[in-house]
Design an enzyme around this catalytic site. Structure first.
Site, short mmCIF file in Angstrom:
data_model
loop_
_atom_site.label_atom_id
_atom_site.label_comp_id
_atom_site.label_asym_id
_atom_site.label_seq_id
_atom_site.Cartn_x
_atom_site.Cartn_y
_atom_site.Cartn_z
NE ARG A 128 -1.84 0.28 -27.28
CZ ARG A 128 -2.10 -0.53 -26.27
NH1 ARG A 128 -3.00 -1.47 -26.39
NH2 ARG A 128 -1.46 -0.40 -25.13
CG HIS A 145 3.70 -0.63 -23.69
ND1 HIS A 145 3.07 0.60 -23.67
CD2 HIS A 145 2.77 -1.53 -23.26
CE1 HIS A 145 1.83 0.45 -23.25
NE2 HIS A 145 1.62 -0.82 -22.99
CD GLN A 190 2.37 -2.07 -18.71
OE1 GLN A 190 1.30 -1.86 -19.27
NE2 GLN A 190 2.44 -2.42 -17.42
CG ASP A 212 3.79 -8.95 -22.87
OD1 ASP A 212 2.57 -9.06 -22.67
OD2 ASP A 212 4.27 -8.12 -23.67
CB CYS A 266 2.30 -5.19 -19.41
SG CYS A 266 2.21 -6.25 -20.87
NE ARG A 313 0.28 1.99 -18.76
CZ ARG A 313 -0.19 1.53 -19.91
NH1 ARG A 313 -0.49 0.25 -20.03
NH2 ARG A 313 -0.35 2.33 -20.96
N1 CP Z 1 -0.86 -3.12 -20.77
C1 CP Z 1 -1.54 -2.46 -21.71
O1 CP Z 1 -1.02 -1.59 -22.40
O2 CP Z 1 -2.85 -2.83 -21.81
P1 CP Z 1 -3.88 -2.39 -22.94
O3 CP Z 1 -3.49 -3.08 -24.21
O4 CP Z 1 -5.21 -2.87 -22.43
O5 CP Z 1 -3.83 -0.90 -23.11
N1 NVA Z 2 3.41 -7.18 -26.03
C1 NVA Z 2 2.00 -6.92 -25.96
C2 NVA Z 2 1.71 -5.91 -24.92
C3 NVA Z 2 0.25 -5.58 -24.73
C4 NVA Z 2 0.02 -4.49 -23.73
C5 NVA Z 2 1.48 -6.47 -27.31
O1 NVA Z 2 2.17 -5.69 -27.98
O2 NVA Z 2 0.41 -6.92 -27.72
#
Ligand code: CP
Ligand code: NVA
Length: 311
Positions: free
Chosen positions: A111, A138, A141, A229, A268, A296
């Protein structure tokens, strides 16, 4: 996908057939283990002996836990590392980190704060790298989102869906997915937070049915699914300005009524009730957000088998 190493960096890197294979295997594995305990290992422990390192430059609940349980169910092992606890935080390069980790583990899920970090890691690793969210996309997701939509409504290529709010990282992966798999995607976003122009231009070149508007109402008209989102993503710094710009894009009962009567609501997560979505919609009968969260786990098992499996 080009190259010998089976990375999972973006949905746009794959053919429709490859994406379909990932979705189909995920659904088959999910159905086959109905009623099993969460920790039960799949028949034949297909990733026995494999280790996945997970690097987090940003916080996570779903990605972290679902990847960890996915690896356990496949018979493999995981290491979870916060980037702050690595020498990365003290200036060791991503390229050297990639070379070193490639000597210890069989795959890396990252990440990353910046998409370039993901690409650099993949360039210098001799093992598969999986995108667990960047500022740009992402993909895991959105594969789970497509799986969820299709469980409820059938093949997505026969439907129109709407993205409402910030044209962010998750929106970009939706642009990639709908362009590859067919179906219509309408994005209703304020001008200042329009979706990535490169992704939209790519979709147009590829013949994708992707439409961008500044009107939430226009975007959701008669769609089969409304997607939202957070207003402020992890990498964003301008929270107050975003709240002002995005208020007219809240998903509430009035907006949902513009969609098909049987339209789904997806998010998400994490969600902020009272901001991008009202509690009535989020917790109402059209919402499938927890199915999405569950998926997921299932989709990532299929992605892990594709990246780290032996076949
Ligand atoms: N949707 C998602 O990626 O959640 P997290 O940030 O909790 O991993
Ligand atoms: N768009 C959000 C998604 C979180 C899963 C972020 O990047 O924080």
């Amino acid at each position: 996908m080009a190259g010998d190493i089976r990375h999972f960096l973006d949905i746009s890197d794959f053919s429709a057939a490859e994406l379909r294979a990932i979705l189909d295997r995920s659904q088959a594995m999910k159905s086959a283990r109905k009623g099993w305990p969460k920790g039960a290992v799949e028949q034949g422990a297909p990733l026995k002996g494999r280790v996945l390192a997970m690097i987090f430059q940003q916080p996570s609940t779903r990605t972290r836990v679902s990847f960890e349980v996915a690896m356990r169910q496949l018979g493999g092992e995981v290491l979870v590392i916060s980037a702050n606890d690595m020498q990365l935080g003290r200036g060791e390069t991503i390229a050297d980190t990639a070379r070193v980790l490639s000597r210890y583990v069989d795959g890396i899920m990252i990440r990353a704060k910046q998409h370039d970090h993901l690409l650099e890691l993949a360039e210098h690793a001799s093992i598969p790298v999986i995108n667990g969210l960047t500022n740009k996309s992402h993909p895991c997701q959105v594969m789970a989102d497509i799986m969820t939509f299709e469980e409820h409504r059938g093949s997505i290529d026969r439907h129109a869906v709407a993205w409402v709010g910030d044209g962010n990282n998750v929106a970009t992966s939706w642009i990639h997915a709908m362009t590859k798999l067919g179906g219509e995607l309408r994005l209703g976003c304020p001008t200042e937070l329009a979706p990535d122009p490169d992704a939209v231009a790519w979709a147009r070149r590829e013949g994708g049915k992707v439409k961008v508007t500044t009107s939430a109402e226009e975007a959701v008209k008669d769609v089969s699914c409304v997607l939202a989102d957070v207003w402020v993503s992890m990498h964003d710094t301008d929270a107050a300005a975003r709240h002002n710009m995005l208020k007219p894009y809240q998903v509430n009962d009035a907006l949902m009524r513009q969609a098909r009567p049987d339209a789904l609501f997806m998010h998400c997560l994490p969600a902020h009730r009272g901001e991008e979505v009202t509690a009535q919609v989020m917790d109402g009968p059209q919402s499938v957000v927890f199915d999405e969260a569950e998926n997921r786990l299932h989709i990532q098992k299929s992605i892990l088998l594709r990246c780290l499996g032996t076949e």
